[in-house]
Design an enzyme around this catalytic site. Structure first.
Site, PDB file in Angstrom:
ATOM      1  N   LYS A 132      24.895 -38.063  39.538  1.00 59.06           N
ATOM      2  CA  LYS A 132      25.121 -37.588  38.298  1.00 59.06           C
ATOM      3  C   LYS A 132      26.490 -37.727  37.829  1.00 59.06           C
ATOM      4  O   LYS A 132      27.316 -37.394  38.868  1.00 59.06           O
ATOM      5  CB  LYS A 132      24.409 -36.114  38.063  1.00 59.06           C
ATOM      6  CG  LYS A 132      24.257 -35.758  36.970  1.00 59.06           C
ATOM      7  CD  LYS A 132      23.660 -34.311  36.718  1.00 59.06           C
ATOM      8  CE  LYS A 132      23.718 -33.595  35.269  1.00 59.06           C
ATOM      9  NZ  LYS A 132      22.716 -32.630  35.299  1.00 59.06           N
ATOM     10  N   MET A 183      25.816 -31.579  28.990  1.00 56.18           N
ATOM     11  CA  MET A 183      24.758 -31.585  29.972  1.00 56.18           C
ATOM     12  C   MET A 183      23.838 -30.420  29.523  1.00 56.18           C
ATOM     13  O   MET A 183      22.970 -30.042  30.590  1.00 56.18           O
ATOM     14  CB  MET A 183      25.518 -31.436  31.338  1.00 56.18           C
ATOM     15  CG  MET A 183      26.156 -32.529  31.815  1.00 56.18           C
ATOM     16  SD  MET A 183      26.656 -32.304  33.482  1.00 56.18           S
ATOM     17  CE  MET A 183      27.510 -30.764  33.637  1.00 56.18           C
ATOM     18  N   SER A 209      19.316 -32.729  31.914  1.00 57.86           N
ATOM     19  CA  SER A 209      20.342 -33.491  31.916  1.00 57.86           C
ATOM     20  C   SER A 209      20.619 -34.747  32.838  1.00 57.86           C
ATOM     21  O   SER A 209      21.646 -35.481  32.494  1.00 57.86           O
ATOM     22  CB  SER A 209      21.601 -32.576  31.680  1.00 57.86           C
ATOM     23  OG  SER A 209      21.915 -31.960  32.853  1.00 57.86           O
ATOM     24  N   ILE A 230      20.418 -26.345  35.597  1.00 59.53           N
ATOM     25  CA  ILE A 230      20.706 -24.838  35.436  1.00 59.53           C
ATOM     26  C   ILE A 230      19.626 -24.567  34.270  1.00 59.53           C
ATOM     27  O   ILE A 230      19.420 -23.350  34.058  1.00 59.53           O
ATOM     28  CB  ILE A 230      22.109 -24.822  34.550  1.00 59.53           C
ATOM     29  CG1 ILE A 230      22.524 -23.534  34.475  1.00 59.53           C
ATOM     30  CG2 ILE A 230      22.103 -25.626  33.076  1.00 59.53           C
ATOM     31  CD1 ILE A 230      23.995 -23.160  33.938  1.00 59.53           C
ATOM     32  N   GLY A 231      18.795 -25.378  34.065  1.00 56.20           N
ATOM     33  CA  GLY A 231      17.435 -25.163  33.203  1.00 56.20           C
ATOM     34  C   GLY A 231      16.640 -26.304  33.083  1.00 56.20           C
ATOM     35  O   GLY A 231      16.035 -26.662  32.007  1.00 56.20           O
ATOM     36  N   GLY A 232      16.265 -26.744  34.159  1.00 56.66           N
ATOM     37  CA  GLY A 232      15.254 -27.969  34.495  1.00 56.66           C
ATOM     38  C   GLY A 232      15.858 -29.356  34.329  1.00 56.66           C
ATOM     39  O   GLY A 232      15.142 -30.273  34.688  1.00 56.66           O
ATOM     40  N   SER A 233      17.312 -29.488  34.716  1.00 54.95           N
ATOM     41  CA  SER A 233      17.981 -30.653  34.455  1.00 54.95           C
ATOM     42  C   SER A 233      17.708 -31.828  35.778  1.00 54.95           C
ATOM     43  O   SER A 233      17.968 -32.744  35.697  1.00 54.95           O
ATOM     44  CB  SER A 233      19.579 -30.678  34.365  1.00 54.95           C
ATOM     45  OG  SER A 233      19.848 -30.081  33.138  1.00 54.95           O
TER      46      SER A 233
END
EC number: 3.5.1.4
Length: 549
Positions: A132, A183, A209, A230-233
Site C-alpha cells: 500500500k 486514506m 482505502s 482503521i475502519g475496514g481498509s
C-alpha cells in the site's frame, strides 16, 4: 501560470513518471484498453490471454508453491518477478491500481538473487510483494494520494521497518498501490492517480482505502500485499475482490515509519496487515514477520507473540457465534445465505456448535458513532490543509470528513471523553461476551462485512456498520470469501420493512443492483472475528472452514 494549471500540470508529470516505468512492449493500445474496460466481469481471463502460459502458471500459483519451485530450481527469481511485473503493468492500465512502479529495481534484485543464491533460501526469497502506498520505500514517493507529497522520494533512514523486514526475508518489492487521498475513504480515488476500479467487476469500486492492493491482487497481479485498516481498509477491498484480508490486533505488525493520516492518534488506531489470494500464504507471511523478525524488539508498540502458521485443528466443544444483524441495518439475502451455510456446517460437525451473537443495537450504534467521531475530531483540518498546499480541489468522497460549517475541532477534554467512551464500549462488549454460559462463549464470530459493492460515486449509499465496530473493539478480523451473489436465488429486499431511513437506503440500493444484474457473480465477503489478541484463532478457524466448504 495559475494555481489551477499548476496542480493539473503536476498531476500530469506524476502520471508521465509512472507510465515511463512500464516497458514499451507491456503497454496496451487504447483500443485494447477500451475493450478490456468494457468486458467488465472478465478481466482475469482477458489478462491471462495477454500473458504467456508460463507467466499465468506463476501468477496463478501460491507463495508456498513458488517457494518449492525455487528450492527445486524449477523457476528462477527473475522468471517469477518478470511474470508479476508484466501482469501488474497490464492490470494497472485497465483498473488504475499502481501509485509507484519499481519494475527495473525488482528485476535487478531478482537477477542478483539468482546469481548469489544462498544454500538455504530465506523464507520469502524471490517472492514479489506489493505494498500500500503509505509504506515508505527508499527512492520513491509516499504521497497518500496527496499531490503535495509527490516528487519527494523517501531516504534510506525513512524506510518503513516492515519494508526492511521484507528485504531481510528475501522478498522483492515491485510496486506500491493506490489509495484515496488521506486514506480516509472506502473508495479509492485521488486527483493525482485517478480512480481505481474493481478487478472482479469493473462496474464497481475496488473499495478502500487499500483499494489498489485489492484490485491488483484480485486480478493475480500480486500474491500478497500489505494494507492498513482503521475502519475496514483491509477488509473492504478484500471482500470486494474475493480475497483473504487480516486486520490484526493492534501491535502485531510493525507500523514504525509507515506514513499515515492523523499520526499520533492512539484512540482507535490504524493497524497494518496482509491481503492475499491464499489463506495459507497469509498465515505463512504473518509467521515470518512475527516469529522470525520479532518486531517488538525494534517497534515499541509491538507485542511479543507467536503466530501459528499452519494449525487448522480446533479444540473440543468449539463455539462459533453467528451475527445475523445488528438491529440497525439488515444484511442482504446473499450474506444471510452465506452465514446460514457456515452455521449449518458448524452444527453438523461433531464437537462444535453455533450460537446467535446478538449484542444490543444500542451498543452497535455507540461503537459506530465512536469511530465516526474519532475520524472527524479535527473537523477535517489536516485533510483540508494537505489539499490547500498544492491547490488541488477537495474530492467529493472526502467532504464528509471536512466539516466546513460544522463544529470546531475537539478540545483536549472532549477527546478524553471520547477515549473514555471507547473504553466503556469495549467493556460493555466484554460484559456481553461474559454473559454467555462458559460453555457457550464463542471462540470466533462470523459476521457480515461490506454487505454489497457500490458503483463509482455511490460510496455514501453503503454502510460501515458491520466494519467500524471491530476497529473500536480492537478485535482481530479476517475477511473471507464465501461464495458469490446469485440474483435469482438472493432476490430483492423488502423496503417496506426497513428499520430506519438508512436501512431503507441500503435495501433500495441492493434492489437496484439486483434488478440491473450487475451484482450477479460478485464475491460474498464475511469476516471471522474474535476477542483482542486472538489473531491465531481467526486464522485457524478460517483454515478449518475452508477445508470443509
Amino acid at each position: 501560470m495559475t494555481v489551477h494549471s499548476t496542480w493539473k500540470e503536476k498531476v500530469q508529470l506524476k502520471k508521465d513518471q509512472l507510465n515511463s516505468k512500464i516497458k514499451d512492449e507491456w503497454k496496451l493500445n487504447s483500443t485494447t484498453i477500451t475493450r478490456l474496460k468494457n468486458d467488465k466481469k472478465n478481466l482475469i481471463k482477458n489478462i491471462d490471454d495477454l500473458c504467456s502460459s508460463s507467466e499465468n502458471q506463476i501468477t496463478h500459483s501460491t507463495i508456498m508453491a513458488l517457494r518449492q519451485a525455487l528450492e527445486a530450481k524449477e523457476l528462477s527469481c527473475h522468471e517469477i518477478t518478470a511474470a508479476f511485473c508484466h501482469r501488474a503493468a497490464l492490470i494497472h492500465q485497465v483498473v488504475n491500481c499502481l501509485s509507484e512502479i519499481m519494475f527495473s529495481e525488482a528485476l535487478r534484485l531478482a537477477d542478483y538473487y539468482d546469481s548469489n543464491r544462498p544454500a538455504i533460501l530465506p523464507p520469502l526469497y524471490g517472492i514479489p510483494i506489493s505494498l500500500k502506498d503509505q509504506c515508505n520505500v527508499e527512492g520513491v514517493d509516499t504521497s497518500l494520494g496527496y499531490l503535495c507529497r509527490t516528487f519527494k522520494p523517501k531516504t534510506k533512514n525513512e524506510e518503513s521497518l516492515i519494508v526492511s523486514f521484507l528485504r531481510d526475508l528475501g522478498a522483492i518489492i515491485f510496486v506500491k498501490t493506490t489509495v484515496p487521498s488521506s486514506m480516509m475513504a472506502t473508495d479509492t480515488q485521488s486527483n493525482t492517480f485517478g480512480y481505481t476500479y474493481n478487478s472482479i467487476n469493473l462496474s464497481f469500486s475496488s473499495g478502500g482505502s487499500s483499494g489498489g492492493e485489492g484490485s491488483l491482487i484480485g486480478a493475480h497481479g500480486s500474491l500478497l500485499g500489505l494494507g492498513t485498516d482503521i475502519g475496514g481498509s483491509i477488509r473492504i477491498p478484500s471482500s470486494y475482490q474475493g480475497l483473504f484480508g487480516l486486520k490484526p490486533t493492534f501491535g502485531r505488525v510493525p507500523y514504525l515509519r509507515v506514513d499515515n493520516s492523523f499520526e499520533g492518534r492512539e484512540t482507535i488506531p490504524s493497524v497494518i496487515g496482509p491481503l492475499a489470494r491464499d489463506l495459507s500464504d497469509l498465515r505463512y507471511f504473518m509467521s515470518c514477520v512475527i516469529n522470525i523478525c520479532q518486531p517488538w524488539v525494534q517497534d515499541v508498540k509491538c507485542i511479543p507473540y507467536h503466530f501459528d502458521s499452519s494449525t487448522s485443528k480446533l479444540h473440543d466443544n468449539y463455539v462459533v457465534g453467528i451475527w445475523y444483524g445488528d438491529g440497525v441495518i439488515d444484511p442482504p439475502p446473499s450474506d444471510i445465505r452465506a452465514l446460514k451455510t457456515c452455521e449449518d456446517l458448524v452444527n453438523k460437525t461433531k464437537g462444535m456448535k453455533a450460537v446467535k451473537w446478538e449484542p444490543s443495537s444500542e451498543l452497535s450504534r455507540e461503537l459506530f458513532d465512536l469511530a465516526n467521531e474519532a475520524d472527524v475530531a479535527d473537523s477535517g483540518n489536516e485533510i483540508k490543509n494537505e489539499f490547500e498546499i498544492s491547490g488541488e480541489p477537495l474530492l467529493d468522497i472526502l467532504k464528509p470528513m471536512v466539516l466546513e460549517n460544522g463544529r470546531p475541532p475537539y478540545t483536549v477534554n472532549e477527546w478524553w471523553d471520547l477515549t473514555k467512551r471507547v473504553y466503556n464500549a469495549q467493556q460493555l462488549m466484554r460484559d456481553y461476551y461474559l454473559s454467555f454460559p462458559e460453555s457457550e462463549r464463542p471462540d470466533v464470530i462470523i459476521s457480515p462485512t461490506t454487505l454489497m459493492p457500490f458503483r463509482p460515486g455511490d460510496m455514501l449509499k453503503t454502510t460501515l456498520r458491520y466494519i467500524l465496530l471491530f476497529n473500536v473493539l480492537n478485535f482481530p478480523s479476517l475477511s473471507i470469501p464465501v461464495g458469490s451473489v446469485d440474483c435469482q436465488i438472493d432476490g430483492l429486499m423488502d423496503t417496506t420493512s426497513a428499520l430506519n431511513p438508512e436501512d431503507k437506503m441500503i435495501k433500495t440500493y441492493w434492489n437496484d443492483l439486483i434488478q440491473s444484474g450487475e451484482i450477479d457473480g460478485f464475491p460474498i465477503g464475511l469476516q471471522v472475528v474474535s476477542p483482542t489478541f486472538n489473531d491465531n484463532e481467526v486464522c485457524k478457524f478460517a483454515s478449518w472452514l475452508f477445508s470443509k466448504i
